[in-house]
Design an enzyme around this catalytic site. Structure first.
Site, PDB file in Angstrom:
ATOM      1  CG  HIS A 196      51.080  54.120  21.799  1.00 33.33           C
ATOM      2  ND1 HIS A 196      50.486  55.346  22.063  1.00 33.33           N
ATOM      3  CD2 HIS A 196      51.956  54.354  20.784  1.00 33.33           C
ATOM      4  CE1 HIS A 196      50.987  56.264  21.255  1.00 33.33           C
ATOM      5  NE2 HIS A 196      51.893  55.685  20.479  1.00 33.33           N
ATOM      6  CD  GLU A 198      46.610  52.343  20.872  1.00 28.99           C
ATOM      7  OE1 GLU A 198      45.377  52.262  20.997  1.00 28.99           O
ATOM      8  OE2 GLU A 198      47.345  52.934  21.699  1.00 28.99           O
ATOM      9  CG  HIS A 216      41.582  58.323  24.581  1.00 28.82           C
ATOM     10  ND1 HIS A 216      42.891  57.880  24.627  1.00 28.82           N
ATOM     11  CD2 HIS A 216      41.597  59.547  25.150  1.00 28.82           C
ATOM     12  CE1 HIS A 216      43.656  58.802  25.181  1.00 28.82           C
ATOM     13  NE2 HIS A 216      42.893  59.820  25.517  1.00 28.82           N
TER      14      HIS A 216
END
Length: 246
Positions: free
Chosen positions: A43, A70, A190
Site C-alpha cells: 500500500h 493498494e 484485513h
C-alpha cells in the site's frame, strides 16, 4: 485453490521507524516468494508512512509473482500506477489519521469518479479491484461501474468475538456468492490470522487472500520463509469446514 498475497507494509513500518535502510521490503518480498507467496501486496500511502516510491519500483523489477498495489483514488496514485503498471491495483479508502485501513470503499456514493478510474486502468490492461464491505449495495455498485474484482473486507469477521464470528463469516460467504452472481471475481483480506483464516480459505470461489500483519508477526519468531509456508499450507489444505449453516 485460494492464492496467498503477502502484504509487506509492516516490514517497511519497521524500517521507517528508524528511517533506516533495513529491513528491506524488497528482500523480504523475495523470501516471501520462496515461502510460496503467490503475490506481493503493498500500500503506497499518500503520506509515505511505510512503503516508499523506491520500494515500489524495485519490487516491480525484481519479484517473480504478482504485484498488487493498494492505493487511494487520487490523481497522484493514478499517475504512479499508470507508469508502473502493476499486475493489479486495489483501490482503498485512506485517511491520514488512521493506523490502518478501517473500512471499505463507498462505491455507491462515489460511482462516477471510481468508474472513470476503473475504465482508465482497464484500458491500460491494469486489472482493478475495489476494497469493499461484504454487502449487496457496495457489490452491486462495484459491478455497475465495470469492476472485474472486489476484495471483501474481513475486518469485522477478524475482530468478532467467538460467539459472533459465525455470523460475520456468513456475511463474507454470502458476499462471495453475491459477488460471483454479479460476475465479479473475489479476493478478501484485513485482519486475517493463523487462528481465523481457514474458514475463509474454505469458501468456494474465493480467489486470493491478502494477509500481512500476522505473517510478519510470526516471522519475528520463526522467520519469514517459514511463516509464509505455514500460512500457505493453511490456505491450501484448510482443516476446518465453513461454519455450520453458512
Amino acid at each position: 485453490m485460494t492464492s496467498l498475497g503477502v502484504n509487506i507494509d509492516h516490514i517497511a513500518n519497521i524500517r521507517q521507524a528508524r528511517l533506516a535502510n533495513e529491513p528491506d521490503p524488497v528482500q523480504m518480498a523475495l523470501l516471501a516468494e520462496l515461502g510460496g507467496a503467490d503475490g506481493i501486496t503493498i500500500h503506497l500511502r499518500e503520506d509515505r508512512r511505510h512503503i516508499q516510491d523506491r520500494d515500489l519500483k524495485l519490487l516491480r523489477e525484481t519479484i517473480k509473482s504478482r504485484l498488487n498495489l493498494e492505493m487511494a483514488a487520487t490523481t497522484e496514485m493514478i499517475e504512479i500506477a499508470l507508469d508502473l503498471k502493476p499486475d493489479m491495483i486495489t483501490l482503498v479508502p485512506e485517511r491520514r489519521e488512521e493506523i490502518t485501513t478501517e473500512g471499505g470503499l463507498d462505491v455507491a456514493s462515489n460511482a462516477k469518479s471510481l468508474k472513470e478510474i476503473v475504465t482508465k486502468m482497464e484500458s491500460c490492461c491494469i486489472p482493478t479491484s475495489l476494497f469493499v464491505d461484504a454487502n449487496s449495495k457496495q457489490l452491486e455498485a462495484s459491478s455497475k461501474i465495470g469492476a472485474t474484482w472486489v476484495e471483501l473486507h474481513t475486518g469485522p469477521y477478524a475482530r468478532a468475538s467467538w460467539k459472533n464470528q459465525p455470523l460475520e463469516f456468513a456475511k463474507i460467504s454470502e458476499g462471495v456468492a453475491r459477488a460471483r452472481n454479479l460476475g465479479l471475481r473475489v479476493n478478501a483480506g484485513h485482519g486475517l490470522t493463523y487462528q481465523n483464516v481457514e474458514p475463509i480459505a474454505s469458501i468456494t470461489e474465493m480467489e486470493e487472500l491478502n494477509i500481512g500483519h500476522t505473517i510478519i508477526a510470526r516471522a519475528i519468531a520463526i522467520g519469514l520463509k517459514e511463516a509464509v509456508k505455514e500460512m500457505k499450507e493453511l490456505i491450501k489444505n484448510p482443516r476446518h469446514e465453513p461454519f455450520f449453516g453458512s
